[in-house]
Scaffold this active site. Sequence first.
Site, mmCIF file in Angstrom:
data_model
loop_
_atom_site.group_PDB
_atom_site.id
_atom_site.type_symbol
_atom_site.label_atom_id
_atom_site.label_comp_id
_atom_site.label_asym_id
_atom_site.label_seq_id
_atom_site.Cartn_x
_atom_site.Cartn_y
_atom_site.Cartn_z
ATOM 1 N N SER A 184 -10.815 3.124 1.347
ATOM 2 C CA SER A 184 -11.863 2.116 1.254
ATOM 3 C C SER A 184 -12.759 2.583 0.075
ATOM 4 C CB SER A 184 -12.845 2.361 2.397
ATOM 5 O OG SER A 184 -13.118 3.472 2.796
ATOM 6 N N ALA A 197 -6.242 6.420 -0.883
ATOM 7 C CA ALA A 197 -5.444 6.220 -2.016
ATOM 8 C C ALA A 197 -6.311 5.609 -2.851
ATOM 9 C CB ALA A 197 -4.485 4.931 -1.789
ATOM 10 N N THR A 221 -9.653 -2.809 -2.067
ATOM 11 C CA THR A 221 -9.796 -2.013 -1.016
ATOM 12 C C THR A 221 -10.987 -3.053 -0.238
ATOM 13 O OG1 THR A 221 -10.377 -0.075 0.178
ATOM 14 C CG2 THR A 221 -11.335 -0.356 -1.899
ATOM 15 N N TYR A 222 -11.691 -2.277 0.858
ATOM 16 C CA TYR A 222 -12.700 -2.959 1.695
ATOM 17 C C TYR A 222 -13.970 -1.890 1.543
ATOM 18 C CZ TYR A 222 -11.087 0.327 5.296
ATOM 19 O OH TYR A 222 -10.666 1.719 5.862
#
Length: 129
Positions: free
Chosen positions: A25, A74, A57-58
């Site tokens: 994230s 990641a 991502t978030y």
Amino acid sequence: MFLRVLKAKLHLATVTRTDVNYHGSITIDEDLMDAVGLLPFEQVLIGNCNNGARGETYVLRGPRGSGAIELNGAMAHLAAPGHRIIIMSFAFMKPKKARHAKPQVAILNEANRIIEQFAGEPENPVDPV
């Protein structure tokens, strides 16, 4: 038909921390999220101005006023602390509505403080760096 249109952008955010051992994230200072209308768990595209890397991502909420821009999991491989990134969110709109869309944009300094904010296009599009 729907078009994918820019909804929000944090321009030239400085990465403050990376943690490869965390769930993937990006953690963003909640004040910065509010400034451009980003929501928790919203999908974002990140572009690294230092090396050209990009990833999706978030969003997770970071402490208000902290200036936190933290890449987790990641995504931590995308940048290093001190790198400048662009964080973008998009929305799907019908073409008629998309013609009038005005994304919320905040340009940040090295300490992740807003130095310019506007909706749509800047009046004087000059790079502040």
